[in-house]
Write an enzyme that holds these catalytic residues in place. Structure first.
Site, PDB file in Angstrom:
ATOM      1  CG  ASP A  69      -2.069  -0.992   1.042  1.00 32.17           C
ATOM      2  OD1 ASP A  69      -2.311  -1.405  -0.106  1.00 32.17           O
ATOM      3  OD2 ASP A  69      -2.693  -1.359   2.032  1.00 32.17           O
ATOM      4  CB  SER A 491      -6.904  -5.664 -11.895  1.00 32.47           C
ATOM      5  OG  SER A 491      -5.834  -4.811 -11.551  1.00 32.47           O
ATOM      6  CG  ASN A 600      -0.231   2.705  -5.862  1.00 30.72           C
ATOM      7  OD1 ASN A 600       0.940   2.424  -5.717  1.00 30.72           O
ATOM      8  ND2 ASN A 600      -0.672   3.956  -5.831  1.00 30.72           N
ATOM      9  CE1 TYR A 601      -4.086  -2.105  -3.672  1.00 29.76           C
ATOM     10  CE2 TYR A 601      -4.414   0.268  -3.697  1.00 29.76           C
ATOM     11  CZ  TYR A 601      -4.053  -0.886  -3.026  1.00 29.76           C
ATOM     12  OH  TYR A 601      -3.643  -0.818  -1.726  1.00 29.76           O
ATOM     13  CG  LEU A 602      -7.338   0.198 -11.348  1.00 31.42           C
ATOM     14  CD1 LEU A 602      -8.074   1.400 -11.925  1.00 31.42           C
ATOM     15  CD2 LEU A 602      -8.287  -0.979 -11.193  1.00 31.42           C
TER      16      LEU A 602
END
Length: 642
Positions: A69, A491, A600-602
Site C-alpha cells: 500500500d 483490476s 497502484n491497483y489497476l
C-alpha cells in the site's frame, strides 16, 4: 509527485500553504519529483509532497516491490482529507494482540544469504539536503512586546506564523503539539518570556512571508528562468543513479525540510515539529566498489554506509514524527527497476485467477467451522476478498485509532437483518470507512457469533492477528498477500465494468471509464474530502451551461432556419452534451480519489487495451506521468484480458 507558483496569485497565502502546490491527483500520489517547484516558506524551502521519500514501516524490506500500500504512505498530506466530518465511532482502547513480525535488518556483509539480489553494481551521488536556515530578524510579538529569538527558535516560530490563518491553526491538537515542541526548543532565556500561546502575535512574521511571496511574483521571466536554471544545476548530480551499468532516474532524492507535521484526517500528531534531517541520520546504500558520496555538510558524516544488494533503495533515514517508520530514496516510478516490479506485481495478481475459486470454496466451508479460530480466519479471508479490506495491525497509542479487518471492534459493526452489515471505522490514514454491504448469509451469522456477549471496545476477531492472516494467505497461494488480493479485485472489477462500455462518443466512453474507476475507488475506500473550491467551480460550470442553453434557445427561434444556423445548433448541442456530462462526473467524483487505484491497483494493460479497442486516445484517461510509468504496458494487444 507541481504547478508553477504564479498560478496561485489570487489565493491567500495561508490557503496556499495549507493546500500546498498540487499539479494533479495522479502526480500527488506518485511520489515522483520530476517537475517539483519550491516556495520559500518560513525562511526555508517548502517542497511539494511528490519529492518525499517513500515511507516504510520498520527497517528496509527485502524487495523493492514488497511495499504494501505504498500509494498512501505519505502521512503528511492534507490534499485528500478523509470523509470523517460526520460523527464516527469514539476512540476506544484496542484489545492487545501479538505484534506483527518485523522485517529483519539487512545484513550488508553476508550478501549470499538466500535473499534475492537486485544488482551487482550501484553508484549514486547521495541525497540533496535543504538549504540551511537564513534568519530574517522579524520579531515574535509576545504580550505586546517584541521578543529576540535565536535562529533555531525563529525558524520554528515561522513554521506556525505562515499557517496562522489556515484551518490547522484553529485546531486544538495542532496548536497543543506545536506549542509543546516550540517550548522544547526554546532557550531558558526565551522560555522565561514566552509562556502562553494566547499572548503570541504571529502577524509580523506572517506579513514578512506574504511580502516575500509578493516579491517573488513580481520577478521577471528572465529572473525566474535564472533561478530555475540554478536549481537544475544543483539537482543534476542527484537525478540519476547507475545500476549494473545502466543510468536510471531517481525519484525522490531530496531530504525533507523541517516544518510542522499535518497528517491526514484528525491525526493526533498534527502540529508536531518535523526536525531537520542531518547526514548522521542518513544511511547510504551503494556498491562496494563505488565511491561513497561526499557528505555535503562540512564537519559532518553519514550515519552509516551499506552495500546491501537485497534492496534497491539508495538512502534512508528514520521519520522524525513516526519514529518506527523509515523513509527511503528510491528509483523513479518511470525507471526500468520500478517497471519490472510493477509488471511482476500485476502478473502475480493475475495469477490469482487460477486459485480464486478454490480459495473461495475453502473459506465458505470453514466459516461454518465450530473452531472459532478457523472460522475467524475464513471470515477474515472472505472480507479481504469481497470487501478489499486491509488486515489492520496494532500501533502505538499516540497514533490515530485506525483499524482493518483483524482489528475491527464490536462498536465498528452493525448487523442489519437479514444479512447486511454496516461498517463504520477509520481505515488507513484516518480515511473513514462508512459503508453497508449485503454479505454471504454464512458470513453474517459468523459475525453474530463472534460478537456475541462482547462489549463495543472488544475485538471481533479475537483469535487471529494480521501476521497469521498473511501466513494463511501464503498457504492458499504462493506469494499471496492482502495487497495482491486488493490488486486482483480492483483490476478484475475494472476489467468487468469496461467490457460493458456502450457505443458513443469519446467523451461518453471516458465517462464510462471514470464511472468504472470510481467503483474501484469505492471498493478500495480511496476517498478524499470535497475541495473548498468545488462549489465555486460547479457554479461557474452551471453559469456556462445556462449561457449555452440560452444561446441554443435563441438560435432555435430563427424562422426559417438557415443551413448555417442548423450547423451551429448541432455543434452547440454536442458541446452542451459534453459539458453536462463533465459537470455530472465532476459532482459524482468530488469525494472519490481516482488516482490511487489507477497508479497502484489497476493493471495498466486493462486501460491500454480498452483504449485500443474503443479508439479512445490514451491521453484521455492517462496523464503523461502514467504513460511514462507504465511504458512496459503500451504494446499490449487490444484483446488483452486480465
Amino acid at each position: 509527485m507541481p504547478q508553477d507558483s504564479d498560478s496561485e496569485d489570487d489565493v491567500p497565502l495561508g490557503a496556499r500553504v495549507a493546500a500546498r502546490a498540487k499539479q494533479t491527483e495522479t502526480d500527488a500520489v506518485m511520489k515522483n519529483d520530476d517537475s517539483e517547484d519550491e516556495d520559500f516558506v518560513g525562511g526555508s524551502r517548502k517542497r511539494s509532497r511528490e519529492s518525499k521519500p517513500v515511507t516504510v514501516k520498520e527497517e528496509p524490506k527485502a524487495e523493492s516491490e514488497s511495499d504494501e500500500d505504498d500509494e498512501e504512505s505519505d502521512s503528511d498530506s492534507e490534499d485528500e482529507e478523509p470523509l470523517n466530518k460526520r460523527k464516527a465511532i469514539a476512540k476506544k482502547p484496542p484489545v492487545k494482540m501479538a505484534p506483527a513480525a518485523k522485517s529483519p535488518k539487512p545484513n550488508p556483509v553476508n550478501e549470499n544469504n538466500n535473499k534475492k539480489l537486485f544488482w551487482e553494481t550501484l553508484s549514486h551521488s547521495g541525497v540533496l539536503f535543504p538549504p540551511p536556515y537564513e534568519p530574517h530578524g522579524v520579531k515574535l510579538i509576545y504580550d505586546g512586546r517584541p521578543v529576540d529569538l535565536t535562529p533555531a527558535e525563529e525558524e520554528v516560530a515561522g513554521f506556525f506564523a505562515v499557517m496562522k490563518d489556515t484551518d490547522y491553526a484553529g485546531k486544538a491538537v495542532f496548536v497543543k503539539n506545536f506549542w509543546t515542541d516550540f517550548q522544547r526548543i526554546l532557550t531558558p532565556k526565551s522560555k522565561a518570556i514566552v509562556k502562553d500561546f494566547k499572548k503570541c502575535d504571529w502577524t509580523p512574521m506572517y506579513n514578512y512571508f506574504f511580502e516575500q511571496r509578493e516579491k517573488k511574483k513580481q520577478m521577471t521571466k528572465e529572473e525566474k528562468l535564472q533561478i530555475k536554471a540554478q536549481k537544475e544545476v544543483e539537482e543534476e548530480p542527484f537525478t540519476h543513479a547507475m545500476i549494473d551499468g545502466k543510468k536510471e532516474k531517481v525519484g525522490n532524492f531530496r531530504v525533507e525540510p523541517p516544518g510542522l507535521f499535518r497528517g491526514r484526517g484528525e491525526h493526533p500528531k498534527m502540529g508536531k515539529l518535523k526536525e531537520r534531517i542531518k547526514p548522521k541520520d542518513v544511511i547510504i546504500n551503494i556498491g562496494r566498489d563505488s565511491p561513497v558520496p561526499a557528505c555535503p555538510i562540512p564537519g559532518e558524516k553519514w550515519g552509516e554506509v551499506r552495500h546491501d544488494r537485497t534492496v534497491t533503495w539508495l538512502a534512508g533515514w528514520k521519520d522524525t514524527i513516526n519514529t518506527k517508520d523509515w523513509k527511503y530514496v528510491q528509483f523513479a516510478a518511470t525507471s526500468s527497476i520500478k517497471g519490472e516490479s510493477d509488471q511482476k506485481k500485476y502478473e502475480k495478481a493475475r495469477k490469482l485467477k487460477d486459485f480464486i475459486e478454490r480459495i473461495r470454496k475453502d473459506y465458505r466451508a470453514k466459516m461454518k467451522d465450530a473452531d472459532n479460530k478457523i472460522a475467524q480466519m475464513a471470515t477474515a479471508t472472505y472480507l479481504i476478498d469481497k470487501l478489499a479490506l486491509r488486515a489492520g495491525g496494532e500501533k502505538d497509542e499516540d497514533l490515530a485509532d485506525t483499524v482493518g479487518c483483524c482489528t475491527l471492534r464490536v462498536g465498528h459493526v452493525t448487523l442489519i437483518p437479514p444479512h447486511t452489515i454496516h461498517f463504520d471505522f477509520l481505515g488507513k490514514d484516518s480515511i473513514r470507512y462508512d459503508q453497508s454491504h449485503e454479505v454471504d448469509p454464512v458470513a453474517y451469522k459468523s459475525f453474530g457469533r463472534f460478537m456475541e456477549g462482547k462489549k463495543d471496545e472488544m475485538d471481533i476477531f479475537d483469535k487471529i492477528n494480521p501476521t497469521e492472516v498473511n501466513s494463511h494467505l501464503q498457504e492458499l497461494m504462493p506469494g499471496l498477500t492482502i495487497k495482491v488480493f486488493r490488486t486482483y479485485n480492483a483490476s478484475i472489477t475494472l476489467s468487468r465494468l469496461l467490457k460493458e462500455t456502450p457505443e458513443g462518443t469519446v467523451a461518453q466512453k471516458k465517462s464510462h471509464y471514470d464511472s468504472a474507476n470510481k467503483e474501484v475507488a469505492i471498493l478500495c475506500n480511496h476517498q478524499k474530502g470535497e475541495s473548498k473550491a468545488h462549489a465555486g467551480q460547479m457554479q461557474k460550470l452551471t453559469e456556462k451551461k445556462d449561457q449555452m442553453e440560452a444561446e441554443l434557445k435563441e438560435l432555435q427561434k430563427e424562422k426559417p432556419m438557415s443551413a448555417k444556423t442548423e450547423n451551429k445548433i448541432r455543434g452547440l448541442k454536442e458541446r452542451l452534451s459534453k459539458h453536462m456530462l463533465s459537470m455530472s462526473m465532476k459532482e459524482e467524483l468530488k469525494t472519490v480519489s481516482l488516482g490511487t487505484s489507477k497508479i497502484n491497483y489497476l493493471d495498466p494493460r486493462i486501460t491500454v487495451a480498452w483504449c485500443k479497442r474503443n479508439e479512445v486516445p490514451l491521453a484521455t484517461v492517462y496523464p503523461k506521468t502514467l504513460v511514462e510509468k507504465f511504458n512496459w504496458a503500451m504494446e499490449v494487444e487490444p484483446e488483452f484480458d486480465f
